[in-house]
Each structure stands twice: as C-alpha cells, then as structure tokens.
Design an enzyme around this catalytic site. Structure first.
Site, PDB file in Angstrom:
ATOM      1  N   SER A 146      -3.184   3.726  -4.615  1.00 42.33           N
ATOM      2  CA  SER A 146      -2.507   4.450  -5.680  1.00 42.33           C
ATOM      3  C   SER A 146      -2.628   5.958  -5.445  1.00 42.33           C
ATOM      4  O   SER A 146      -2.244   6.443  -4.377  1.00 42.33           O
ATOM      5  CB  SER A 146      -3.104   4.027  -7.033  1.00 42.33           C
ATOM      6  OG  SER A 146      -2.355   4.508  -8.106  1.00 42.33           O
ATOM      7  N   ASP A 311       4.425  -4.926  -7.768  1.00 40.98           N
ATOM      8  CA  ASP A 311       4.019  -3.585  -8.196  1.00 40.98           C
ATOM      9  C   ASP A 311       5.290  -2.791  -8.506  1.00 40.98           C
ATOM     10  O   ASP A 311       5.974  -2.313  -7.621  1.00 40.98           O
ATOM     11  CB  ASP A 311       3.222  -2.907  -7.075  1.00 40.98           C
ATOM     12  CG  ASP A 311       2.727  -1.518  -7.458  1.00 40.98           C
ATOM     13  OD1 ASP A 311       3.073  -1.033  -8.560  1.00 40.98           O
ATOM     14  OD2 ASP A 311       1.997  -0.916  -6.645  1.00 40.98           O
ATOM     15  N   HIS A 344       0.576  -3.527  -9.989  1.00 43.21           N
ATOM     16  CA  HIS A 344      -0.080  -2.412  -9.308  1.00 43.21           C
ATOM     17  C   HIS A 344      -1.582  -2.646  -9.143  1.00 43.21           C
ATOM     18  O   HIS A 344      -2.174  -2.235  -8.143  1.00 43.21           O
ATOM     19  CB  HIS A 344       0.163  -1.126 -10.105  1.00 43.21           C
ATOM     20  CG  HIS A 344      -0.333   0.111  -9.436  1.00 43.21           C
ATOM     21  ND1 HIS A 344       0.098   0.512  -8.184  1.00 43.21           N
ATOM     22  CD2 HIS A 344      -1.242   1.049  -9.828  1.00 43.21           C
ATOM     23  CE1 HIS A 344      -0.507   1.639  -7.847  1.00 43.21           C
ATOM     24  NE2 HIS A 344      -1.329   1.981  -8.813  1.00 43.21           N
TER      25      HIS A 344
END
Length: 373
Positions: A146, A311, A344
């Site tokens: 991320s 995601d 995610h």
C-alpha cells in the site's frame, strides 16, 4: 525492541519547510552480515509503525504483534535468519518518531497543526539518513504494501544506487480521483469534529474521537472487498427483529463502529491528516510530464510487483501501469496478480500462494548475496 535516533541536522522537506531536530523510532530483526549486504527495509502503511514483526508485551500485559509478523521472521518469507530487517516509523506518525504530538523545542508545546506537511519523498530521505547511521550503503531490498509500496518505488528512483530490489505490494504510482476523494471525506470528518480545535486539541486536553471513528470507518470500507463483506457479514442482524432506529442493527454496522472506536483510542488525528495527504501527493510521473516510464527510468533495481484481484482501492490496473513503465525501460520485473477475495487488506493476510511467491523472490535475493561475496 524499539530503538531511537535523534537527528540534529535539519531534514529539508518537499514543502520548503525544514524539520529539526527530529527523532526516528525503529526496530531491527536478524543480524547484519559482515559486508552489510543483507539489509531489508520494510516501509509501513498508513496506520502501522516500526513494529513490523515479533511480539511486545505491553504495560497492561496485553500482546502487541508486529503488523507484518506473518511475513517477516525466522523461516518466514522475509527470513530473519538470512536478512537484517529494519522497520522505521515515519516522521509525522504517532508511534515514536517526531510528529504532531511531539513537543516542539522552539515553543515548548506540541507541534499540533504547525507540524509541516510531509511527503513520501520526505520519508524516504529520512529513512536514507537512518541507513547512513546504521552503516548501510545499499539495501538488498526495500519492501512495502500500500503506502509502503509507494515508498519502495520512491526509493528505487530517489536512491537507485542504494536499492538492489524493490518489492511493491498492493500499491500504486498515484492515487485515483476516487481515492483522493475518500481521503478528503475522512479528513473532513476529523476537521469538523468540535473537539479538533484547528488541530491544537492537545492544549484543550481533548481528542476528536468522533471524527477519527468516522475516518476509520470510511477507510476500513475501502480495505475490504464486497465479496469479503458479504461472506463475513451479509445482511445479518444483531437481534431477531428490526429496531426501526439508528443504532447498529446490522453486524457490518457493529463491526465498523467497533473498528472506528478502537482506532480513535490509539491513533493521532493530526497524523491521520498528514499521512493521507502524503498519499494524495505521491505522483512521481508529475515531474516528467505525466510519464511514469520517464519517472522510473533512473531505477536500477529488480522489481517484484504484486496485486490482488479484489483490491478496488489499489486495483491491479494500477500495478500493471507500473509493470508497463518498468518494461518500457527494460527493467527486470516479476509481476503476480493473486486471485484473493479479501480486497486491499489481502497484502496483510495469510495466503499460501502470495507468501510462496515472496519467499521464492527473497530466496533469489539471498542467493545473489551469496554469489556477490
């Protein structure tokens, strides 16, 4: 255990401000080899810290497990029997490094709203200075998921000679308009909380908890996939009958409110504003007329790029854009798109295929270190 290093030399920031003095909190795992070639830097995401792996016993007797403990440790994909792993808490965060709640030496009061806006590039510069103090000239790998993946990408172009491999997981080279919008709604929830006091709530001995709760709830929705929510919660009710009111009746409502309340007890509101703004600002292509290919031209590292099919916050399309830009430059890149239902958050969870992939890639890194000797 946590370590700290104080830097007296000012850190120039992208905004034009300078941060000094400042302190970085960090942890290390494993042993640095004789030629210092086995160091791996792990970059944290929004609400994580330098506590990457292992277990700390807190003052109340509870256990604090490292946020990527399933990935980093002895015999794990990033094997600390082979690698010397470093986790650093970034400036502006609230877990030990200098941030908004830190006392400003110039005023004797917490920085609060006066803490300068920081960027991904600022964090990378701070991490490079820490590496200097540890005598690490080049990392075997810089890795993150991320927002951590953004930092890894920034390392590959900002300090190309200091990175042998870049591992960016569930990441992106820039946020979409939708992502920026989610971040702004979350910030507005915090900034319009009556207890925010313009960011100087420390002086009022208050915390904008309601704003933090809502911000976390918004964020948490984006971390999960629709399928994952449906499987975990569906439309299940907490009671047998509808209450015809506005309390948490559905299990998903109860879950999100719980996550928001928990977050508001340990995270700093000003840090949330700063870190989400750093997410928004990251766009290495912007200095190259929008060309990501040009932005990544300076990189010399090998790359592992990983995405997850469900995601939707940092969708696989964003990872493919990075891969294309790397291939345009004829860089060495391995790409995997993992079919996982978790959205995610998948980069933090146990998935045998994902972990085998990372382990295999780090096997190659370790083998190369042996050959280099």
């Amino acid at each position: 255990m946590p370590q700290r290093h104080v830097f007296t030399e000012p850190l120039p920031l992208q905004s034009g401000a300078r941060l000094a003095p400042y302190e970085l909190a960090f942890e290390t795992y494993g042993t640095l080899n004789a030629d210092r070639s086995n160091a791996v830097l792990i970059c944290h995401a929004l609400n994580a810290s330098h506590h990457v792996a292992g277990v700390h016993v807190l003052d109340d007797g509870s256990l604090d497990v490292g946020w990527w403990d399933n990935m980093v440790g002895p015999g794990k994909p990033v094997d600390t029997d082979r690698f010397f792993v470093i986790g650093v808490n970034n400036p502006g965060s609230c877990f030990g490094s200098t941030g908004p709640s830190t006392i400003d030496a110039a005023t004797g009061k917490p920085y609060g709203a006066s803490f300068p806006v920081v960027t991904v590039e600022d964090w990378v510069d701070a991490q490079a200075r820490l590496a200097d103090t540890l005598g690490i000239a080049r990392f075997a790998a810089v890795m993150g998921g991320s927002l951590g993946g953004m930092q890894a990408l920034a390392w590959s172009t900002r300090y190309p000679e200091r990175v042998a491999h870049c591992v960016a997981i569930a990441s992106t080279a820039k946020l979409s308009a939708q992502n920026i919008a989610f971040n702004d709604v979350a910030r507005q929830a915090i900034m319009t909380d009556p207890e925010f006091h313009g960011g100087n709530y420390y002086a009022h001995d208050t915390v904008p908890r309601n704003g933090l709760r809502v911000a976390r709830m918004i964020g948490h929705i984006t971390y999960l996939s629709d399928d994952d929510m449906a499987e975990k919660f569906g439309r299940a009710l907490r009671a047998d009958d509808l209450a015809f009111g506005y309390e948490a009746e559905f299990e998903i409502e109860s879950y999100l409110r719980y996550q928001g309340a928990k977050f508001s007890e340990y995270f700093d509101a000003n840090s949330y504003l700063l870190i989400t703004k750093a997410l928004d600002y990251f766009d290495p292509a912007s200095a190259h007329d929008g060309s990501l290919t040009a932005a990544l031209a300076r990189a010399t590292a090998g790359f592992l790029i990983v995405s997850f099919t469900t995601d939707w916050r940092f969708a696989p399309e964003r990872s493919r854009e990075i891969v294309k830009a790397l291939l345009d430059n004829r860089h060495s890149v391995t790409y995997a798109e993992i079919d996982a239902p978790h959205g995610h958050d998948a980069f933090l969870l146990d998935d045998a295929r994902y972990h085998r992939l990372v382990a295999a890639y780090f096997d190659r890194i370790h083998a190369a270190i042996g050959v280099a000797r």
